[in-house]
Design a protein around this motif. Sequence first.
Motif, PDB file in Angstrom:
ATOM      1  N   LEU B 260       0.870  -1.175   0.000  1.00 36.12           N
ATOM      2  CA  LEU B 260       0.000   0.000   0.000  1.00 36.12           C
ATOM      3  C   LEU B 260       0.910   1.229   0.000  1.00 36.12           C
ATOM      4  O   LEU B 260       1.728   1.390   0.911  1.00 36.12           O
ATOM      5  N   TYR B 262       0.252   4.250   0.516  1.00 38.49           N
ATOM      6  CA  TYR B 262      -0.164   5.377   1.362  1.00 38.49           C
ATOM      7  C   TYR B 262      -0.005   5.037   2.855  1.00 38.49           C
ATOM      8  O   TYR B 262       0.204   3.881   3.228  1.00 38.49           O
ATOM      9  N   ASP B 374      -5.003   4.825  -5.294  1.00 40.68           N
ATOM     10  CA  ASP B 374      -4.834   3.838  -4.234  1.00 40.68           C
ATOM     11  C   ASP B 374      -6.057   2.937  -4.061  1.00 40.68           C
ATOM     12  O   ASP B 374      -6.083   2.099  -3.158  1.00 40.68           O
TER      13      ASP B 374
END
Lengths: 371, 419
Positions: B260, B262, B374
């Motif tokens: 991920l 973020y 995302d």
Amino acid sequence: MDSGGFIEPDLAFIAELKKNGGGDLKKCYQCATCSVVCNVTPDDHPFPRKEMMLAQWGAADQLVYSPDVWLCHNCGDCTANCPRGAKPADVLAAVRNASFRQLAVPQVMGSMLSVPAWLLPILAVPVAILLLVLASSGGLALPEGTITYSKLFPIWLIDSVFVPVGIFAVTASFLSIKKFWKGMERLSPLPRDADMMAAVKDTVVEIIFHKKFAKCEANSQRRWGHMLFFFGFIALFITTNMVMAYHYVLDRQTPLHLLDPVKMLGNLGAVAAFAGVTWVVLRRIFGKGETGSATYYDWTFILALYLTILTGIGSELARLADMPGMAYTVYFMHLTLIFFLLAYMPFSKFSHMMYRAAAMVFSVAAGRNRQ
Amino acid sequence: MVTPVRKKPIAVIGGGISGITVALEAADTGADVVLVEKEPWLGGRVFMMHRYFPKLCSPLCGMEINFRRIRTNPKIRVITGAAVESVSGASGDFKIALNMAAELVNADCTSCGKCTAACPETRVDDFNMGMSETKAIYLRHPMAYPARYAIDAGVCKGTKCAKCADVCEYGAINLNAKVAAMTVEASGVVYATGWKPYDAARIGNLGFGKVKNVINNLMMERMASLSGPTAGKIVRPSDGKEVKNIAFVQCAGSRDENHLSYCSSVCCLASLKQATYLRELYPDSKATIFYIDIRTPGKYEAFYAKVAKDTSISFIKGKVAKVAEDAATGDVLVTAEDIFGGGKKSYRVDMLVLATGMEPNNAGNGFPLARDADGFIADWKLPPGIFATGVAKNPADVTTSLMDAAATAIKTFASGGGV
């Protein structure tokens, strides 16, 4: 440059790193994943996390005179695991590239070897010298009869060119290493009781067995290419010296019989070196990025080696096939390339062997080989 | 000023804390609401939590109040066991096609529990992150709402067994019930589809799934919870030994372009909170938090300061990147570089918690709405009448999600559909 606790960023150095393979260095956010996944770093003050920060700060002095930058064997495990794509392996390779230039004595040679624009001029030097020697000794006509390379360049003539070139290379290497060593000692003085002999012994064993390469994960395959080339190169080096001994001591002349032990060693070395560099070239071209990004330094070095081996093998084959035109031409190219490799060794990526060896000895002596 | 009169209700997709809050706020504002949840019960992820940060209170209190408000508010209609097939139409006139799970247990259920005692089949309990089992007919949580049992159709042998139906005194179990289609009309739609924990097994170097005493942070919540698999004891999965020495890996698969990319914004606070679980449970315990940066924004800085005062909780700047198992003891060996001069070291702990981030539930390919890079819903790109709230559009903590849900309720109400 550390002056009274303030870092003075060397912006030109950062730009040089970015140009020579470290283009992503600013992406690093100092998580230290790289230092943990690296299998060749010492545990005490590990790399390459701290080098990433120094690179971002433009702390040229602390990078160019750092032994750690050379303890790195470009395994690429840091790059494979980097969460930011900052490619630490490439950044350290870029630092080494910058070091080839900055540590070079005379420094102008380092600068010339660092840019493509100078490639043709520096290649023209050996061509011109060899042509000049040829013209002054017996003209440019092809020798008659059985192909014998000493008819083109008698051995004394070759030696009168290559021995001075060798002396130049050894002197420049010595001065560059001295500069590097003094810089390392300035940043981190060796303990008084450092056992230099033991450090040299450790380093030689390490290099012969390619122990550090064996610890690589992402780029584990390179070990075999490097090892083949390394031992092939040593075999060829021994061969060259043996041929000199044959000539001057035993009065045994080239071409040697194919079953002569020295000839066999030379041929074996050529095959090993050829296989090794082929493996390196193929993986650079067709690999999935595990070799890291290749720069001008990498390719000039790899291709100079490759062409030297190819023309060497080519000379022998053309001689055996009795093709005089081809044989003498390829042999001339072969000598040109050897001149190129030898004369520019201290300023090209070829010099990684001496800087890395020096850094390994320094680290062992400093007690930084613990893991 | 004319008070708008709504002909059709607002539909809220997702019955977690964000969806529940949108439903309550919209209903209080005067709208009719349909709250759609694909699981048999409301509550979502926060229902799995032992405590909220920073007050360290149980989510059950707030959830109990929410359930009562829902139960007593005639403007809210709750549809559970309903997966959204499609949303069609335009603002003011949406049609939501639902795939209804078979209603094997109906509203006559009193949660007496005789069925569970009779049931011979078991299933892995996903609510407890696979750390325990339930019977095929089960109640997720003692406070589940609606308070009615459900049957896992994937495990239940149906009419061939029927032991549960035989013991049920209320005729609440119908094993012949079939899946059904249903359509709901709505003036506006709110996606509150929430999140799931990032699959830690995909982070190859952190040992999850290979090293037995490596767990993720939701598993830690369930262990600490009195309704969890260990009834509140924090023990090692391998041997049930009390955990006295724990470590947390921050940014496990977060802020990482390989996973991920973020920051989920809650994992640092979650680990700080979870360190207090252990410290409170076992006074002689210690915790180590490995971090890149401790991210406790705004007022949460005070929580960080409070937890950091505990000298048995230490913080090491440097991400863990190697995890191994000591086969003899089951201990976890974690390697990190202590960036503040400590070098690269291996640390031995009883159990390791990976502070994994939040992945939006709408990450699949078939999701109909615009998403950002995302995978979160790009709410600035949504058509009129459709809104997103909570973690469906942004990683966020509960407090932020509640504020966003209230705002989303008003935005949906004011969007004009059906006025």
